[in-house]
Design an enzyme around this catalytic site. Structure first.
Site, PDB file in Angstrom:
ATOM      1  N   GLU A   1     -14.404  13.246  50.494  1.00  0.00           N
ATOM      2  CA  GLU A   1     -15.269  13.872  51.495  1.00  0.00           C
ATOM      3  C   GLU A   1     -15.580  12.873  52.603  1.00  0.00           C
ATOM      4  O   GLU A   1     -16.527  12.081  52.470  1.00  0.00           O
ATOM      5  CB  GLU A   1     -16.593  14.336  50.875  1.00  0.00           C
ATOM      6  CG  GLU A   1     -16.544  15.670  50.190  1.00  0.00           C
ATOM      7  CD  GLU A   1     -17.927  16.100  49.684  1.00  0.00           C
ATOM      8  OE1 GLU A   1     -18.059  17.272  49.321  1.00  0.00           O
ATOM      9  OE2 GLU A   1     -18.848  15.268  49.666  1.00  0.00           O
TER      10      GLU A   1
ATOM     11  N   GLU B   1     -13.392  21.591  45.963  1.00  0.00           N
ATOM     12  CA  GLU B   1     -14.731  21.509  45.380  1.00  0.00           C
ATOM     13  C   GLU B   1     -15.497  22.763  45.775  1.00  0.00           C
ATOM     14  O   GLU B   1     -15.530  23.139  46.944  1.00  0.00           O
ATOM     15  CB  GLU B   1     -15.448  20.251  45.873  1.00  0.00           C
ATOM     16  CG  GLU B   1     -16.643  19.850  45.043  1.00  0.00           C
ATOM     17  CD  GLU B   1     -17.114  18.443  45.410  1.00  0.00           C
ATOM     18  OE1 GLU B   1     -16.378  17.491  45.127  1.00  0.00           O
ATOM     19  OE2 GLU B   1     -18.188  18.316  46.007  1.00  0.00           O
TER      20      GLU B   1
END
Length: 309
Positions: free
Chosen positions: A193, A293
């Protein structure tokens, strides 16, 4: 993304839709040292491939079905918590993976390896920058268990600052690609991320890591997108340099925080587009988008289950 139990969904077309897949099995022609103990999704779908449909929209396909309309693939599973403490590492095992396959029917598992100098246990477990051998062994344990179970496995460089860790990431992914890059099961996620990092910076990092992986494997590679994987549309027109053209861009989605279509409504008449619109825009531009995710609560893992998003 710091939770143990999460679900993966590949975005196909513009909805989270499960597509009917032909029941015929497709066994890999690659000679492998690790033999599956059951027939699972990898034998059915084959290697996952980034592709486009007849409308030029980005999709994910299986090599067993080929890149064609109606053969889009969606697989679902769980993420392992960061490899930083005993409670998490209990699941980084053959028994843990086997149990999730048996009881939760997972088709994919994500090995979220701590990549930096994270230390939550006063030196017992530290990230790859300090304990590369230990962290690598944790990942290998999960990968080999997944291959035995004939499910997909994401090798995840779980970092928010991977662009500052290029040398270590190149080394790690080179080793992983050499060891496991010929197994259809394996997917490489090179940047978990990115925080508020420009796409050009992410791309420079990812190009270096992708080049190393491609020396040994043509398997699917996932690349993180700006601001916690919320803007895959910023990739449009500046895609990764991948000689195998098998790269997808990640999008993270939490139903309690994000929305898929329409707009968020704020105070004082403010509004802004739903995060899902960014993913759809990227797909409409021909980019394959992969949700690595996903959760039913807010993005911090708190709150009640969100039902309508």
């Amino acid at each position: 993304g710091y939770r143990l139990k999460m679900e993966w969904k590949m975005i196909n077309k513009t909805q989270f839709t499960i597509f009917a897949i032909a029941a015929a099995f497709c066994m890999s022609a690659v000679a492998a040292d690790i033999t599956p103990t059951r027939v699972g999704p990898v034998s059915q779908y084959g290697k996952l491939i980034a592709g486009k449909n007849s409308q030029n929209k980005g999709q994910i396909y299986g090599s067993c079905e080929g890149v064609k309309d109606g053969a889009e693939v969606q697989v679902r599973g769980m993420s392992l918590y960061w490899s930083l403490m005993d409670e998490a590492l209990d699941f980084w095992s053959e028994d843990g993976i086997t149990t999730m396959v048996k009881d939760m029917k997972i088709q994919i598992v994500r090995a979220a390896m701590a990549a930096g100098n994270e230390d939550w246990t006063k030196g017992k477990y530290i990230g790859y920058a300090v304990q590369p051998d230990s962290q690598t062994q944790f990942v290998k344990r999960v990968v080999e268990a997944a291959i035995k179970q004939d499910i997909y496995v994401i090798i995840d460089w779980h970092s928010h600052t991977a662009n500052t860790q290029t040398q270590n990431a190149v080394k790690f992914f080179g080793e992983m690609a050499q060891a496991y890059g010929q197994y259809d099961n394996v997917i490489f996620e090179v940047f978990n991320e990115p925080q508020k990092v420009e796409w050009s910076v992410i791309k420079t990092y990812a190009d270096a890591v992708v080049a190393e992986i491609r020396k040994y494997s043509d398997n699917l590679i996932l690349v993180g997108t700006p601001e916690w994987d919320q803007y895959p549309n910023r990739v449009i027109g500046s895609e990764i340099n991948d000689p195998k053209q098998n790269t997808a861009y990640t999008f993270h989605y939490y139903a309690g925080t994000h929305c898929f279509s329409g707009k968020h409504e704020g105070m004082f008449g403010q509004s802004w587009p739903c995060e899902g619109e960014n993913a759809v825009e990227a797909m409409n531009a021909g980019l394959s988008v992969f949700v690595s995710e996903w959760g039913v609560t807010t993005s911090d893992g708190k709150g009640s289950v969100a039902g309508d998003n």
